[in-house]
Design an enzyme around this catalytic site. Structure first.
Site, PDB file in Angstrom:
ATOM      1  CB  THR A   1      -0.942   0.042   1.242  1.00  0.00           C
ATOM      2  OG1 THR A   1      -1.671   1.273   1.250  1.00  0.00           O
ATOM      3  CG2 THR A   1      -0.178  -0.043   2.551  1.00  0.00           C
TER       4      THR A   1
ATOM      5  CE  LYS B   1       5.524   6.535   4.798  1.00  0.00           C
ATOM      6  NZ  LYS B   1       5.387   7.029   3.405  1.00  0.00           N
TER       7      LYS B   1
ATOM      8  CE  LYS C   1      -6.056   1.849   2.302  1.00  0.00           C
ATOM      9  NZ  LYS C   1      -6.081   1.159   0.990  1.00  0.00           N
TER      10      LYS C   1
ATOM     11  CG  ASP D   1     -10.022  -0.507  -3.407  1.00  0.00           C
ATOM     12  OD1 ASP D   1      -9.133   0.359  -3.501  1.00  0.00           O
ATOM     13  OD2 ASP D   1     -11.157  -0.349  -3.869  1.00  0.00           O
ATOM     14  CB  SER D   2     -10.935   1.241   2.123  1.00  0.00           C
ATOM     15  OG  SER D   2     -10.275   0.246   2.849  1.00  0.00           O
TER      16      SER D   2
ATOM     17  CG  PHE E   1      -6.449   7.913   6.890  1.00  0.00           C
ATOM     18  CD1 PHE E   1      -6.506   6.971   7.904  1.00  0.00           C
ATOM     19  CD2 PHE E   1      -6.739   7.497   5.594  1.00  0.00           C
ATOM     20  CE1 PHE E   1      -6.844   5.651   7.640  1.00  0.00           C
ATOM     21  CE2 PHE E   1      -7.071   6.174   5.318  1.00  0.00           C
ATOM     22  CZ  PHE E   1      -7.127   5.253   6.352  1.00  0.00           C
ATOM     23  N   GLY E   2      -8.290  10.612   5.606  1.00  0.00           N
ATOM     24  CA  GLY E   2      -9.324  10.495   4.578  1.00  0.00           C
ATOM     25  C   GLY E   2     -10.685  10.990   5.052  1.00  0.00           C
TER      26      GLY E   2
ATOM     27  CG  ASP F   1     -10.984   8.063   9.581  1.00  0.00           C
ATOM     28  OD1 ASP F   1     -11.837   7.243   9.171  1.00  0.00           O
ATOM     29  OD2 ASP F   1      -9.817   7.732   9.870  1.00  0.00           O
TER      30      ASP F   1
HETATM   31  P1  ITT Z   1      -3.591   2.239  -1.443  1.00  0.00           P
HETATM   32  O1  ITT Z   1      -4.570   2.011  -2.580  1.00  0.00           O
HETATM   33  O2  ITT Z   1      -2.191   2.461  -1.879  1.00  0.00           O
HETATM   34  O3  ITT Z   1      -3.719   1.164  -0.365  1.00  0.00           O
HETATM   35  P2  ITT Z   1      -5.281   4.554  -0.924  1.00  0.00           P
HETATM   36  O4  ITT Z   1      -5.228   5.638   0.116  1.00  0.00           O
HETATM   37  O5  ITT Z   1      -5.388   4.967  -2.366  1.00  0.00           O
HETATM   38  O6  ITT Z   1      -4.031   3.607  -0.690  1.00  0.00           O
HETATM   39  P3  ITT Z   1      -7.923   3.306  -1.086  1.00  0.00           P
HETATM   40  O7  ITT Z   1      -8.010   3.389  -2.569  1.00  0.00           O
HETATM   41  O8  ITT Z   1      -8.331   2.030  -0.446  1.00  0.00           O
HETATM   42  O9  ITT Z   1      -6.457   3.596  -0.548  1.00  0.00           O
HETATM   43  O10 ITT Z   1      -8.737   4.457  -0.388  1.00  0.00           O
HETATM   44  C1  ITT Z   1      -9.809   5.110  -0.977  1.00  0.00           C
HETATM   45  C2  ITT Z   1     -10.043   6.425  -0.311  1.00  0.00           C
HETATM   46  O11 ITT Z   1     -10.717   6.205   0.921  1.00  0.00           O
HETATM   47  C3  ITT Z   1      -8.789   7.232   0.024  1.00  0.00           C
HETATM   48  O12 ITT Z   1      -9.052   8.600  -0.215  1.00  0.00           O
HETATM   49  C4  ITT Z   1      -8.568   6.991   1.494  1.00  0.00           C
HETATM   50  O13 ITT Z   1      -7.982   8.112   2.135  1.00  0.00           O
HETATM   51  C5  ITT Z   1      -9.995   6.771   1.989  1.00  0.00           C
HETATM   52  N1  ITT Z   1     -10.020   5.813   3.098  1.00  0.00           N
HETATM   53  C6  ITT Z   1      -9.632   4.516   3.052  1.00  0.00           C
HETATM   54  N2  ITT Z   1      -9.751   3.959   4.273  1.00  0.00           N
HETATM   55  C7  ITT Z   1     -10.231   4.930   5.091  1.00  0.00           C
HETATM   56  C8  ITT Z   1     -10.534   4.988   6.456  1.00  0.00           C
HETATM   57  O14 ITT Z   1     -10.369   3.952   7.255  1.00  0.00           O
HETATM   58  N3  ITT Z   1     -10.976   6.140   6.956  1.00  0.00           N
HETATM   59  C9  ITT Z   1     -11.144   7.216   6.167  1.00  0.00           C
HETATM   60  N4  ITT Z   1     -10.865   7.266   4.871  1.00  0.00           N
HETATM   61  C10 ITT Z   1     -10.409   6.118   4.331  1.00  0.00           C
END
Ligand code: ITT
Length: 193
Positions: free
Chosen positions: A11, A14, A16, A73-74, A152-153, A155
């Site tokens: 990934t 960081k 995650k 993937d989230s 992050f993101g 949250d």
């Molecule tokens: P990798 O694909 O390299 O693992 P990424 O940050 O691009 O990293 P994702 O595509 O899975 O990961 O994430 C999709 C979006 O959702 C991205 O903007 C993340 O910041 C956000 N995200 C993922 N998990 C989250 C969480 O637990 N809480 C808040 N936002 C999250």
């Protein structure tokens, strides 16, 4: 003491890694997580499951890793927006951020503010093995405004059901008790242990 199992987490995120590391430290001491920072191309597919599976297949083919590995993937899914941003969560976050989501939700009230966070972990025992998928979800709603300094993101706008707190108002340990990621990752740990 030699660890019983080492697995690679592929990934670029960081945050995650911190969450997964914290969970493994607390619940699976015999498993060591190695972080491989690698930006694999993510296909824009309709299902988070398909994105995770195809990303793992790409890594299997391209990297020839010698150890078991996983990626995940989230996404945030908002039913009132027909599941948006879902598999496009990273792109949407980059383009409009949490403020943009709050604007899209401005006229939504009560049940319409419901949202689901989803993580799909894709694990390969080796480059020869097809990925196994482990899914975790967390139910909540989109907060009225950005709250909290942790996480992050998305949250700061995701209020976990019942708690009244956003994920950004929780410590990593607290988020790990209930989050989509921890639920998916615990399933992987159960499989490994
Ligand atoms: P990798 O694909 O390299 O693992 P990424 O940050 O691009 O990293 P994702 O595509 O899975 O990961 O994430 C999709 C979006 O959702 C991205 O903007 C993340 O910041 C956000 N995200 C993922 N998990 C989250 C969480 O637990 N809480 C808040 N936002 C999250």
């Amino acid at each position: 003491m030699r660890p019983e199992k080492e697995i690679i987490f592929v990934t670029t995120n960081k945050n995650k890694v911190k969450e997964v590391q914290d969970l493994a430290d607390a619940e699976a001491k015999s498993i060591t997580i190695e972080h491989l920072e690698y930006d694999y191309p993510e296909l824009q597919l309709e299902e988070i499951e398909s994105v995770a599976r195809e990303s793992a297949n790409y890594i299997r083919e391209k990297m020839g890793l010698k150890k078991p590995f996983f990626l995940e993937d989230s996404g945030l899914l908002i039913p009132a927006l027909n599941g948006f941003p879902g598999p496009f969560s990273a792109f949407v976050f980059e383009k409009i951020g949490n403020e943009g989501i709050l604007k899209l939700m401005a006229d939504k009230e009560g049940e319409e503010r419901k949202a689901t966070f989803k993580t799909v972990v894709a694990f390969c025992e080796s480059a020869k093995n097809a990925p196994l998928l482990f899914v975790g979800t967390a139910e909540g709603k989109i907060a009225e405004k950005i709250r909290g300094k942790g996480g992050f993101g998305y949250d700061p706008i995701f209020e976990f059901e019942g708690t009244g707190k956003t994920f950004a108002e929780l410590s990593i340990g607290e988020k790990n008790k209930i989050s989509h990621r921890s639920r998916a990752f615990r399933k992987l740990l159960d499989h490994l242990l």
